[in-house]
Design a protein around this motif. Structure first.
Motif, PDB file in Angstrom:
ATOM      1  N   PHE A  12       0.817  -1.213   0.000  1.00  0.00           N
ATOM      2  CA  PHE A  12       0.000   0.000   0.000  1.00  0.00           C
ATOM      3  C   PHE A  12       0.852   1.265   0.000  1.00  0.00           C
ATOM      4  O   PHE A  12       0.415   2.324  -0.472  1.00  0.00           O
ATOM      5  CB  PHE A  12      -0.921  -0.037   1.223  1.00  0.00           C
ATOM      6  CG  PHE A  12      -1.834   1.156   1.380  1.00  0.00           C
ATOM      7  CD1 PHE A  12      -2.620   1.601   0.316  1.00  0.00           C
ATOM      8  CD2 PHE A  12      -1.929   1.823   2.590  1.00  0.00           C
ATOM      9  CE1 PHE A  12      -3.469   2.696   0.466  1.00  0.00           C
ATOM     10  CE2 PHE A  12      -2.776   2.918   2.748  1.00  0.00           C
ATOM     11  CZ  PHE A  12      -3.534   3.352   1.688  1.00  0.00           C
ATOM     12  N   ALA A  13       2.085   1.146   0.508  1.00  0.00           N
ATOM     13  CA  ALA A  13       2.919   2.337   0.742  1.00  0.00           C
ATOM     14  C   ALA A  13       3.064   3.254  -0.487  1.00  0.00           C
ATOM     15  O   ALA A  13       2.855   4.472  -0.366  1.00  0.00           O
ATOM     16  CB  ALA A  13       4.282   1.919   1.288  1.00  0.00           C
ATOM     17  N   PRO A  14       3.391   2.718  -1.684  1.00  0.00           N
ATOM     18  CA  PRO A  14       3.554   3.640  -2.827  1.00  0.00           C
ATOM     19  C   PRO A  14       2.272   4.411  -3.154  1.00  0.00           C
ATOM     20  O   PRO A  14       2.332   5.605  -3.455  1.00  0.00           O
ATOM     21  CB  PRO A  14       3.917   2.704  -3.985  1.00  0.00           C
ATOM     22  CG  PRO A  14       4.399   1.429  -3.346  1.00  0.00           C
ATOM     23  CD  PRO A  14       3.670   1.315  -2.056  1.00  0.00           C
ATOM     24  N   ALA A  15       1.136   3.723  -3.070  1.00  0.00           N
ATOM     25  CA  ALA A  15      -0.147   4.390  -3.349  1.00  0.00           C
ATOM     26  C   ALA A  15      -0.415   5.478  -2.317  1.00  0.00           C
ATOM     27  O   ALA A  15      -0.910   6.561  -2.637  1.00  0.00           O
ATOM     28  CB  ALA A  15      -1.279   3.370  -3.360  1.00  0.00           C
ATOM     29  N   LEU A  16      -0.078   5.182  -1.071  1.00  0.00           N
ATOM     30  CA  LEU A  16      -0.315   6.153  -0.001  1.00  0.00           C
ATOM     31  C   LEU A  16       0.600   7.366  -0.174  1.00  0.00           C
ATOM     32  O   LEU A  16       0.181   8.510   0.009  1.00  0.00           O
ATOM     33  CB  LEU A  16      -0.082   5.495   1.360  1.00  0.00           C
ATOM     34  CG  LEU A  16      -0.442   6.357   2.577  1.00  0.00           C
ATOM     35  CD1 LEU A  16      -1.909   6.756   2.556  1.00  0.00           C
ATOM     36  CD2 LEU A  16      -0.111   5.631   3.879  1.00  0.00           C
ATOM     37  N   GLU A  17       1.822   7.084  -0.563  1.00  0.00           N
ATOM     38  CA  GLU A  17       2.777   8.165  -0.786  1.00  0.00           C
ATOM     39  C   GLU A  17       2.251   9.111  -1.871  1.00  0.00           C
ATOM     40  O   GLU A  17       2.234  10.332  -1.710  1.00  0.00           O
ATOM     41  CB  GLU A  17       4.120   7.570  -1.220  1.00  0.00           C
ATOM     42  CG  GLU A  17       5.289   8.468  -0.922  1.00  0.00           C
ATOM     43  CD  GLU A  17       6.565   7.636  -0.662  1.00  0.00           C
ATOM     44  OE1 GLU A  17       7.651   8.164  -0.877  1.00  0.00           O
ATOM     45  OE2 GLU A  17       6.440   6.446  -0.267  1.00  0.00           O
ATOM     46  N   LYS A  18       1.799   8.520  -2.960  1.00  0.00           N
ATOM     47  CA  LYS A  18       1.278   9.323  -4.062  1.00  0.00           C
ATOM     48  C   LYS A  18       0.027  10.093  -3.617  1.00  0.00           C
ATOM     49  O   LYS A  18      -0.181  11.248  -4.000  1.00  0.00           O
ATOM     50  CB  LYS A  18       0.945   8.415  -5.251  1.00  0.00           C
ATOM     51  CG  LYS A  18       0.489   9.193  -6.468  1.00  0.00           C
ATOM     52  CD  LYS A  18       0.455   8.358  -7.729  1.00  0.00           C
ATOM     53  CE  LYS A  18      -0.121   9.174  -8.880  1.00  0.00           C
ATOM     54  NZ  LYS A  18      -0.422   8.337 -10.045  1.00  0.00           N
ATOM     55  N   MET A  19      -0.799   9.447  -2.791  1.00  0.00           N
ATOM     56  CA  MET A  19      -2.014  10.115  -2.320  1.00  0.00           C
ATOM     57  C   MET A  19      -1.672  11.362  -1.511  1.00  0.00           C
ATOM     58  O   MET A  19      -2.307  12.412  -1.679  1.00  0.00           O
ATOM     59  CB  MET A  19      -2.854   9.135  -1.482  1.00  0.00           C
ATOM     60  CG  MET A  19      -4.192   9.687  -1.054  1.00  0.00           C
ATOM     61  SD  MET A  19      -5.233  10.223  -2.448  1.00  0.00           S
ATOM     62  CE  MET A  19      -6.053   8.677  -2.861  1.00  0.00           C
ATOM     63  N   PHE A  20      -0.662  11.247  -0.651  1.00  0.00           N
ATOM     64  CA  PHE A  20      -0.280  12.423   0.126  1.00  0.00           C
ATOM     65  C   PHE A  20       0.354  13.491  -0.763  1.00  0.00           C
ATOM     66  O   PHE A  20       0.142  14.686  -0.555  1.00  0.00           O
ATOM     67  CB  PHE A  20       0.629  12.030   1.297  1.00  0.00           C
ATOM     68  CG  PHE A  20      -0.150  11.696   2.538  1.00  0.00           C
ATOM     69  CD1 PHE A  20      -0.543  12.703   3.415  1.00  0.00           C
ATOM     70  CD2 PHE A  20      -0.543  10.393   2.814  1.00  0.00           C
ATOM     71  CE1 PHE A  20      -1.296  12.414   4.559  1.00  0.00           C
ATOM     72  CE2 PHE A  20      -1.298  10.093   3.946  1.00  0.00           C
ATOM     73  CZ  PHE A  20      -1.673  11.109   4.816  1.00  0.00           C
ATOM     74  N   ALA A  21       1.103  13.062  -1.779  1.00  0.00           N
ATOM     75  CA  ALA A  21       1.703  14.038  -2.704  1.00  0.00           C
ATOM     76  C   ALA A  21       0.603  14.803  -3.448  1.00  0.00           C
ATOM     77  O   ALA A  21       0.636  16.040  -3.546  1.00  0.00           O
ATOM     78  CB  ALA A  21       2.623  13.321  -3.684  1.00  0.00           C
ATOM     79  N   LEU A  22      -0.369  14.068  -3.972  1.00  0.00           N
ATOM     80  CA  LEU A  22      -1.482  14.716  -4.690  1.00  0.00           C
ATOM     81  C   LEU A  22      -2.279  15.612  -3.744  1.00  0.00           C
ATOM     82  O   LEU A  22      -2.749  16.693  -4.127  1.00  0.00           O
ATOM     83  CB  LEU A  22      -2.403  13.660  -5.316  1.00  0.00           C
ATOM     84  CG  LEU A  22      -1.815  12.850  -6.487  1.00  0.00           C
ATOM     85  CD1 LEU A  22      -2.771  11.733  -6.901  1.00  0.00           C
ATOM     86  CD2 LEU A  22      -1.546  13.762  -7.684  1.00  0.00           C
ATOM     87  N   THR A  23      -2.437  15.156  -2.516  1.00  0.00           N
ATOM     88  CA  THR A  23      -3.210  15.937  -1.545  1.00  0.00           C
ATOM     89  C   THR A  23      -2.488  17.236  -1.180  1.00  0.00           C
ATOM     90  O   THR A  23      -3.131  18.261  -0.955  1.00  0.00           O
ATOM     91  CB  THR A  23      -3.488  15.088  -0.292  1.00  0.00           C
ATOM     92  OG1 THR A  23      -4.167  13.894  -0.697  1.00  0.00           O
ATOM     93  CG2 THR A  23      -4.361  15.834   0.698  1.00  0.00           C
ATOM     94  N   ARG A  24      -1.158  17.170  -1.141  1.00  0.00           N
ATOM     95  CA  ARG A  24      -0.410  18.415  -0.927  1.00  0.00           C
ATOM     96  C   ARG A  24      -0.684  19.398  -2.068  1.00  0.00           C
ATOM     97  O   ARG A  24      -0.917  20.579  -1.843  1.00  0.00           O
ATOM     98  CB  ARG A  24       1.099  18.123  -0.844  1.00  0.00           C
ATOM     99  CG  ARG A  24       1.604  17.949   0.593  1.00  0.00           C
ATOM    100  CD  ARG A  24       3.132  17.852   0.657  1.00  0.00           C
ATOM    101  NE  ARG A  24       3.650  16.681  -0.049  1.00  0.00           N
ATOM    102  CZ  ARG A  24       3.827  15.478   0.507  1.00  0.00           C
ATOM    103  NH1 ARG A  24       3.544  15.289   1.784  1.00  0.00           N
ATOM    104  NH2 ARG A  24       4.290  14.468  -0.201  1.00  0.00           N
ATOM    105  N   GLN A  25      -0.694  18.875  -3.292  1.00  0.00           N
ATOM    106  CA  GLN A  25      -1.020  19.739  -4.449  1.00  0.00           C
ATOM    107  C   GLN A  25      -2.424  20.321  -4.306  1.00  0.00           C
ATOM    108  O   GLN A  25      -2.673  21.482  -4.628  1.00  0.00           O
ATOM    109  CB  GLN A  25      -0.956  18.948  -5.750  1.00  0.00           C
ATOM    110  CG  GLN A  25       0.444  18.566  -6.201  1.00  0.00           C
ATOM    111  CD  GLN A  25       0.386  17.817  -7.528  1.00  0.00           C
ATOM    112  OE1 GLN A  25      -0.370  18.178  -8.430  1.00  0.00           O
ATOM    113  NE2 GLN A  25       1.164  16.758  -7.641  1.00  0.00           N
ATOM    114  N   LYS A  26      -3.329  19.469  -3.856  1.00  0.00           N
ATOM    115  CA  LYS A  26      -4.710  19.926  -3.674  1.00  0.00           C
ATOM    116  C   LYS A  26      -4.755  21.065  -2.663  1.00  0.00           C
ATOM    117  O   LYS A  26      -5.406  22.097  -2.891  1.00  0.00           O
ATOM    118  CB  LYS A  26      -5.549  18.735  -3.196  1.00  0.00           C
ATOM    119  CG  LYS A  26      -7.014  18.993  -2.970  1.00  0.00           C
ATOM    120  CD  LYS A  26      -7.757  17.666  -2.774  1.00  0.00           C
ATOM    121  CE  LYS A  26      -8.547  17.644  -1.490  1.00  0.00           C
ATOM    122  NZ  LYS A  26      -9.235  16.353  -1.250  1.00  0.00           N
ATOM    123  N   ALA A  27      -4.037  20.912  -1.571  1.00  0.00           N
ATOM    124  CA  ALA A  27      -4.004  21.956  -0.539  1.00  0.00           C
ATOM    125  C   ALA A  27      -3.420  23.253  -1.107  1.00  0.00           C
ATOM    126  O   ALA A  27      -3.924  24.345  -0.825  1.00  0.00           O
ATOM    127  CB  ALA A  27      -3.194  21.482   0.667  1.00  0.00           C
TER     128      ALA A  27
END
Lengths: 502, 502
Positions: free
Chosen positions: A129-144
């Motif tokens: 799950f780790a790579p998907a989670l990492e990408k999710m947080f990266a995208l979420t930072r962009q969203k913020a």
């Protein structure tokens, strides 16, 4: 009403009706839809959502909104008109600030990440799950970044679920909560006392549970002529107009109490939506002020009412009548003790009232660190387990019982967890305020007179819909800003007595 | 595929998905929706329908359609591409020819007229309904004029439900049917023989009926992973994609046979929709060729299969196992006789196979006369009763059991009734053709081997979706145009044997 406002309301009404339809599609998918219709339903949802998105983010909305804003500069700032426009402005800005490409990438990644998470949890394999989670947080930072914020990227995220709330507000809330909670858990453990909840087990046919829980939530005030209850894999509440608010319940054939409290919880949400003023129907003012305020309603009915001694006295004879085995042998105090057993445990959704918010605190601390980069995804399992040990004195034996347990991050719901705690805190603050008006609250509950309680919530919370920001609403309803004090006082009184410590 | 066709298909796919959503709204309203959500649902439906109408009747559809037509002039006229464009052209012309003001007036009057009809039927008061019915026929005449027709205004109306069918075709069909049917009714009456169907009565708990009928329709081939069955006030079938086709059944606690045949009937419709080729999903080629062809599928399963002696032999042991009372005392012949009792009666939906089409003939004759003005609405009750006497030898004691019984005219469904008879005739013509390929049809039924039967229907009817006009499809499937001969031959053989006359 101005001409522009008239036009805006009518335009938004169409959009809202389409959104209500989207709600039905989703409810149907989780309760009624045949299994092989998944693809067709996904296409239907995507088509509808794309129409809704295009309509709402259109030039027409922008123009009408700007016209209304300029026409209403002199109007009463607390009028429905001004507030409707303000709420729409918030919604519009949120819907338009995130670039379409990012929205799309988030949606796509969310679907993938959800699938990977299901597998990782099943196989108890965090590294999957780790790579998907990492990408999710990266995208979420962009969203913020797209949404913009004053001090911390988390501000932009929590604001999506709890309008007006910031990172600093949340830290402050948890700071005032954490030491007292940790101490309370410790005090209880030190009593060496524990309640036996095996007395709640039995053999409960699902049809009988369905009827029973339905009668209970109806007694509380959930209007079944404007709602219905169905079995589903996950309990949830879903409203498609104030006159059609449905709940679902998951039934465990050995433990009635699960479906009972899940039903009460969801009915709490449902009564809030059913309490939306008629005038707000199909306007942006319909619905709950925030996720936290919504949760305050479900928690109020579930905990402040449902887990009270008075409620045990009211419900016990009913339980005994329908399910003599096992309830015939129980008295109200034993029932009260059994449903209020405090026990640090791994899984958040099974946690008791005392430990629950420590689960949330842990998630809040970790998600903010993952977001600002002070924690890296690969270190999450260790960080999770260390905090579990620190707050609850237990260490999960594996990640499935640890950092893989919740669906939220896999779905991109980052900034969401604190709303559960906000709901808990507010439920106690509402109870404190309600006791001023209804000092005989416990007697009312014991006698099954729930209508003055619902009436109070209608009058102080429901009637406002989304008109006020949660912070304004809390002050209107309780006379002061949200704080942890009423909740801590409630817990301390209740559990000192239950576990008999000083 | 041409570029324009690609664009048209993608544009129509969005519209079709919205239409599928409309189907779900309506299904939910009739099965699940809480009673007080009626207004909200009406708003949701109206909003969605208005979006769909605007999208489909837009300039964009017209332009794409015209481009496709000019690009495909050289293509195989029987290709999916050409037929898709042709079907869309039909749909588009129908949707745009009626002026918006008339569409609106019809919709408004339909709602009013429906309400008045409900009251008039309840109070058995035709004069209450007469003005609404008069207006309905006047508006329908305008509708026919807008749609245009060659010989008779009825051409424009029946074409809405049975594409390509005309008034003259319908007259010809009934002309070849009527004398033989009237004679058959007379022959049966003259035998003086009657079957006792009281042996079918019993005490049938609804949950057991639900399970039983569901098992039966599943055995026939209705795929429950792509469908579901629910109780509802009226039995109907509703599909929102080939992978989500749901049926409803009305249960009578004293007469299982009602729910059984209603379930088989609706499953017949549902299997047709489930048989839509995957490639047609969300295109205008998905669905049934016409109402008549759809009805041929439901009638085929209900009558050609369900009311056969072979089916009685197959189902009796199953009935006896689940409902020993009353079926333990019955043999297959008694069951066969009881479910095939011929008895002229007032209510169409309760009519047997022999008298049913006389009910339709009566309605067809009266609605064409009301339409062209040779019958005035105030004379309808007398005309109705006279025809009932002429065709069935009975006179309704009141209008509730006479000309007020059906909802169709109140809803503006004029030109619709003949599709029931077309369905009946076609079901027998399909059986005749099927017997060429499956001469052991009766054995298959008796042994419960329904899959070759469904396969035959899939291959000769379902696989074409809406691609061909019904007239073309019937020739493809049976080698000849629709006629009354196979149906009459089927009835005569069956009922001569049952009632033992020459």
């Amino acid at each position: 009403m101005t001409h522009a406002l008239d036009q805006l309301k009518s335009y938004l009404a169409s959009i809202t009706r389409l959104q209500q339809i989207g709600g039905l599609l989703s409810w149907d998918q989780q309760t009624m839809m045949p299994p092989k219709a998944t693809n067709a339903r996904a296409e239907q949802m995507a088509t509808l959502e794309s129409f809704i998105h295009n309509l709402f983010t259109s030039q027409k909305t922008a123009e009408l909104l700007a016209k209304c804003e300029s026409e209403l500069t002199e109007a009463d700032p607390d009028s429905d008109e001004v507030r409707l426009v303000r709420v729409t402005r918030r919604d519009y800005d949120q819907a338009t600030k995130i670039p379409a490409a990012l929205v799309e990438e988030l949606a796509r990644h969310q679907a993938q990440s959800h699938e990977v998470w299901v597998q990782a949890r099943r196989e108890n394999n965090f590294s999957l799950f780790a790579p998907a989670l990492e990408k999710m947080f990266a995208l979420t930072r962009q969203k913020a970044e797209s949404l913009g914020y004053q001090h911390h990227p988390y501000d932009a995220l929590i604001d999506l679920y709890e309008p007006g709330m910031t990172y600093n507000d949340t830290v402050a809330l948890f700071d005032s909560l954490k030491p007292a909670l940790v101490e309370l858990v410790k005090n209880i453990a030190e009593t060496g006392r524990q309640f036996d909840d095996s007395c709640l087990q039995g053999d409960f046919p699902i049809a009988k549970q369905h009827t029973f829980t339905q009668e209970v939530v109806q007694a509380l005030g959930y209007d079944l002529t404007r709602g219905r209850q169905d079995p589903a894999p996950h309990p949830f509440c879903s409203g498609f107009s104030r006159d059609d608010v449905r709940i679902t319940t998951r039934f465990d054939t050995h433990l009635l109490i699960k479906a009972l409290f899940a039903s009460i919880h969801e009915a709490g949400h449902a009564m809030y939506d059913q309490g939306t003023p008629e005038a707000y129907e199909a306007t942006p003012l319909a619905g709950g002020a925030s996720l936290g305020v919504h949760e305050s309603q479900s928690r109020f009915w579930e905990n402040m009412v449902g887990r009270s001694y008075a409620f045990c006295k009211w419900i016990l004879p009913r339980l005994q009548e329908v399910f003599p085995d096992p309830f015939a042998n129980l008295n109200a105090l034993e029932l009260y003790q059994a449903i209020n057993r405090v026990q640090p445990s791994f899984i958040r959704v099974e946690a008791d009232e005392v430990t629950y918010n420590l689960h949330i605190l842990l998630r809040f601390e970790l998600e903010t660190q993952l977001l600002d980069g002070t924690l890296s995804v690969r270190d999450l399992p260790d960080a999770w387990n260390a905090k579990m040990q620190e707050y609850l004195g237990i260490t999960p034996p594996n990640d499935a019982l640890g950092c893989l347990q919740d669906i939220h991050w896999a779905e991109g719901l980052i900034g969401y967890f604190p709303t559960y705690t906000i709901g808990n805190l507010l439920s106690a603050q509402l109870r404190e305020a309600m006791l001023q008006d209804l000092p005989n609250l416990e007697t009312l509950i014991e006698q099954g007179e729930f209508s003055p309680i619902l009436q109070w919530l209608r009058q102080h919370i429901h009637v406002y819909g989304r008109k006020f920001l949660p912070q304004e609403l809390v002050i209107r309803a309780t006379g002061k800003p949200l704080s942890a004090a009423p909740y801590l006082a409630y817990l301390q009184t209740k559990f000192k007595e239950l576990y008999a410590f000083k």
